[in-house]
Motif scaffolding. Structure first.
Motif, mmCIF file in Angstrom:
data_model
loop_
_atom_site.group_PDB
_atom_site.id
_atom_site.type_symbol
_atom_site.label_atom_id
_atom_site.label_comp_id
_atom_site.label_asym_id
_atom_site.label_seq_id
_atom_site.Cartn_x
_atom_site.Cartn_y
_atom_site.Cartn_z
ATOM 1 N N ARG A 53 0.843 -1.198 0.000
ATOM 2 C CA ARG A 53 0.000 0.000 0.000
ATOM 3 C C ARG A 53 0.870 1.236 0.000
ATOM 4 N NH1 ARG A 53 -4.261 -0.412 4.734
ATOM 5 N NH2 ARG A 53 -2.538 0.737 5.626
ATOM 6 N N ALA A 54 0.357 2.268 -0.585
ATOM 7 C CA ALA A 54 1.057 3.548 -0.568
ATOM 8 C C ALA A 54 1.022 4.093 0.856
ATOM 9 C CB ALA A 54 0.391 4.523 -1.523
ATOM 10 N N PRO A 55 2.091 4.756 1.287
ATOM 11 C CA PRO A 55 2.091 5.297 2.644
ATOM 12 C C PRO A 55 0.987 6.340 2.815
ATOM 13 C CG PRO A 55 4.002 6.077 1.417
ATOM 14 C CD PRO A 55 3.309 5.063 0.568
ATOM 15 N N SER A 56 0.413 6.342 3.988
ATOM 16 C CA SER A 56 -0.677 7.272 4.269
ATOM 17 C C SER A 56 -0.109 8.664 4.505
ATOM 18 C CB SER A 56 -1.438 6.788 5.506
ATOM 19 O OG SER A 56 -2.423 7.710 5.845
ATOM 20 N N ARG A 57 -0.593 9.626 3.763
ATOM 21 C CA ARG A 57 -0.099 10.998 3.890
ATOM 22 C C ARG A 57 -0.923 11.813 4.871
ATOM 23 N NH1 ARG A 57 0.692 11.951 -2.551
ATOM 24 N NH2 ARG A 57 2.243 10.326 -2.801
ATOM 25 N N SER A 58 -2.079 11.300 5.251
ATOM 26 C CA SER A 58 -2.950 12.091 6.110
ATOM 27 C C SER A 58 -2.859 11.660 7.575
ATOM 28 C CB SER A 58 -4.390 11.965 5.630
ATOM 29 O OG SER A 58 -4.821 10.633 5.770
ATOM 30 N N SER A 59 -1.794 10.936 7.950
ATOM 31 C CA SER A 59 -1.698 10.483 9.336
ATOM 32 C C SER A 59 -1.547 11.669 10.281
ATOM 33 C CB SER A 59 -0.542 9.503 9.510
ATOM 34 O OG SER A 59 0.680 10.137 9.240
ATOM 35 N N TRP A 60 -0.821 12.703 9.873
ATOM 36 C CA TRP A 60 -0.685 13.869 10.744
ATOM 37 C C TRP A 60 -2.014 14.581 10.895
ATOM 38 C CZ3 TRP A 60 -1.938 18.699 8.987
ATOM 39 C CH2 TRP A 60 -2.035 18.862 7.612
ATOM 40 N N ARG A 61 -2.818 14.570 9.830
ATOM 41 C CA ARG A 61 -4.135 15.202 9.881
ATOM 42 C C ARG A 61 -5.047 14.475 10.875
ATOM 43 N NH1 ARG A 61 -5.957 15.928 3.916
ATOM 44 N NH2 ARG A 61 -3.922 16.803 3.554
ATOM 45 N N SER A 62 -5.028 13.164 10.813
ATOM 46 C CA SER A 62 -5.847 12.364 11.726
ATOM 47 C C SER A 62 -5.430 12.599 13.174
ATOM 48 C CB SER A 62 -5.712 10.877 11.405
ATOM 49 O OG SER A 62 -6.151 10.618 10.102
ATOM 50 N N ALA A 64 -3.943 15.263 14.392
ATOM 51 C CA ALA A 64 -4.331 16.619 14.781
ATOM 52 C C ALA A 64 -5.825 16.695 15.084
ATOM 53 C CB ALA A 64 -3.957 17.606 13.673
ATOM 54 N N ILE A 65 -6.642 15.998 14.303
ATOM 55 C CA ILE A 65 -8.092 16.003 14.536
ATOM 56 C C ILE A 65 -8.414 15.345 15.873
ATOM 57 C CG2 ILE A 65 -10.264 14.999 13.743
ATOM 58 C CD1 ILE A 65 -9.253 15.504 10.863
ATOM 59 N N VAL A 66 -7.769 14.224 16.177
ATOM 60 C CA VAL A 66 -8.025 13.525 17.442
ATOM 61 C C VAL A 66 -7.612 14.402 18.622
ATOM 62 C CG1 VAL A 66 -7.325 11.561 18.871
ATOM 63 C CG2 VAL A 66 -7.914 11.220 16.471
ATOM 64 N N ILE A 73 -13.077 18.952 23.951
ATOM 65 C CA ILE A 73 -13.957 18.327 24.953
ATOM 66 C C ILE A 73 -13.497 18.687 26.363
ATOM 67 C CG2 ILE A 73 -14.651 16.086 25.923
ATOM 68 C CD1 ILE A 73 -14.680 15.042 23.002
ATOM 69 N N VAL A 74 -12.170 18.662 26.597
ATOM 70 C CA VAL A 74 -11.648 19.016 27.920
ATOM 71 C C VAL A 74 -11.996 20.469 28.245
ATOM 72 C CG1 VAL A 74 -9.506 19.404 29.214
ATOM 73 C CG2 VAL A 74 -9.821 17.283 27.925
ATOM 74 N N LEU A 75 -11.826 21.349 27.296
ATOM 75 C CA LEU A 75 -12.156 22.761 27.528
ATOM 76 C C LEU A 75 -13.652 22.952 27.766
ATOM 77 C CD1 LEU A 75 -9.868 24.539 24.904
ATOM 78 C CD2 LEU A 75 -9.616 24.519 27.396
ATOM 79 N N LEU A 76 -14.486 22.252 27.013
ATOM 80 C CA LEU A 76 -15.924 22.362 27.179
ATOM 81 C C LEU A 76 -16.363 21.855 28.550
ATOM 82 C CD1 LEU A 76 -18.662 23.032 25.878
ATOM 83 C CD2 LEU A 76 -18.748 20.663 25.089
#
Length: 86
Positions: A53-62, A64-66, A73-76
């Motif tokens: 498989r091609a390496p995942s380029r969006s791992s940093w995006r995932s 950051a979203i998490v 949630i902690v702030l809320l």
């Protein structure tokens, strides 16, 4: 007819079926045999390696979203608790 008679009859039928000289293949086996007659499958080694498989380029995006979601949630929760205490 008692339950004992039914079990005995069933046992006889199983022995009779298991002792058959010729056993008919299952529907799936017949279907695959017909399909493979025209188009035989390619040989594959046991537990063939998966396709690369091609390496995942969006791992940093995932990531950051998490982390962003957890921080929000902690702030809320902190804000709700702060408002409830005043």
């Amino acid at each position: 007819m008692s339950a004992q008679d039914e079990d005995g009859e069933r046992e006889f039928d199983i022995k009779w079926a298991d002792g058959a000289e010729l056993k008919e293949p299952s529907a799936r086996a017949r279907m695959l045999a017909a399909r493979w007659k025209e188009n035989p499958p390619k040989p594959q080694p046991f537990r063939a390696d998966p396709e690369p498989r091609a390496p995942s380029r969006s791992s940093w995006r995932s990531t950051a979203i998490v982390f962003g979601s957890v921080a929000a949630i902690v702030l809320l929760v902190g804000y709700v608790n702060f408002r409830a205490s005043h």
